[in-house]
Design a protein around this motif. Structure first.
Motif, short mmCIF file in Angstrom:
data_model
loop_
_atom_site.label_atom_id
_atom_site.label_comp_id
_atom_site.label_asym_id
_atom_site.label_seq_id
_atom_site.Cartn_x
_atom_site.Cartn_y
_atom_site.Cartn_z
N LEU A 1 0.86 -1.19 0.00
CA LEU A 1 0.00 0.00 0.00
C LEU A 1 0.89 1.24 0.00
N LEU A 2 1.14 1.73 -1.18
CA LEU A 2 2.00 2.91 -1.34
C LEU A 2 1.19 4.03 -1.98
N SER A 3 1.47 5.23 -1.56
CA SER A 3 0.80 6.38 -2.18
C SER A 3 1.36 6.56 -3.59
N MET A 4 0.69 7.37 -4.36
CA MET A 4 1.16 7.68 -5.72
C MET A 4 2.54 8.31 -5.66
N ALA A 5 2.71 9.24 -4.72
CA ALA A 5 4.01 9.91 -4.57
C ALA A 5 5.09 8.90 -4.17
N GLY A 6 4.73 7.95 -3.31
CA GLY A 6 5.69 6.92 -2.90
C GLY A 6 6.10 6.05 -4.06
N ARG A 7 5.14 5.68 -4.89
CA ARG A 7 5.46 4.85 -6.07
C ARG A 7 6.36 5.61 -7.05
N VAL A 8 6.02 6.86 -7.27
CA VAL A 8 6.83 7.69 -8.19
C VAL A 8 8.25 7.81 -7.66
N GLU A 9 8.38 8.06 -6.36
CA GLU A 9 9.71 8.22 -5.77
C GLU A 9 10.52 6.92 -5.84
N LEU A 10 9.88 5.78 -5.56
CA LEU A 10 10.59 4.49 -5.67
C LEU A 10 11.05 4.26 -7.11
N ALA A 11 10.17 4.52 -8.05
CA ALA A 11 10.53 4.32 -9.46
C ALA A 11 11.64 5.27 -9.87
N ARG A 12 11.54 6.52 -9.44
CA ARG A 12 12.52 7.54 -9.83
C ARG A 12 13.90 7.26 -9.24
#
Length: 153
Positions: free
Chosen positions: A110-121
């Motif tokens: 359960l990750l926020s959109m911002a968390g997913r973007v940051e992990l990917a980035r």
């Protein structure tokens, strides 16, 4: 002069030389002198010798003289596959597999959109970075990776 409190080491280097016994003997002498002058130790067991088209007997003699294992291509160097010839898709697949596995591990969390973007980035795009600096990746492989990242986000 103060002595360093930590171990010093030289970066990896490639040495190209003629495979004649005279040149091999000179190279071995040079490495020994380097160790004596610098106080650094060359880890021969972590080193590799690559030889061209010479006889198996001569390869054996060179390996024994140098005290370094004889290897052949393809091999890994600093985590990147080193091979002869053009970049083939199968040599880059392990890097893609690593990206895919990392994304799959995070998918169910359960990750926020911002968390997913940051992990990917930060994490996912860093995985192939060294490989990108060594090899030209086909646009097909980059698009596959971008698709996985897009689907993750």
């Amino acid at each position: 002069m103060p002595t360093p409190s930590h171990m010093l080491f030289a970066d990896d280097i490639f040495i190209f030389t003629n495979a004649s016994i005279r040149y091999v003997r000179n190279l071995k002498s040079f490495l020994i002198m380097y160790e004596e002058c610098s106080g650094q130790h060359i880890s021969l067991e972590k080193s590799k010798v690559f030889l061209g088209n010479i006889s198996a007997a001569k390869k054996l003699v060179i390996g024994e003289k140098m005290g370094i294992p004889i290897c052949s291509l393809p091999t890994k160097y600093l985590g990147v596959e080193i091979f002869k010839g053009r970049v083939k898709k199968e040599f880059l697949l392990p890097v893609l597999d690593k990206v895919k596995a990392r994304l799959a591990d995070w998918k169910g969390r359960l990750l926020s959109m911002a968390g997913r973007v940051e992990l990917a980035r930060t994490v996912v795009t860093g995985i192939p970075m060294h490989s990108f600096s060594v090899y030209w990746w086909s646009s097909e492989l980059i698009k596959i990776m971008e698709k996985w990242i897009h689907n993750f986000i």
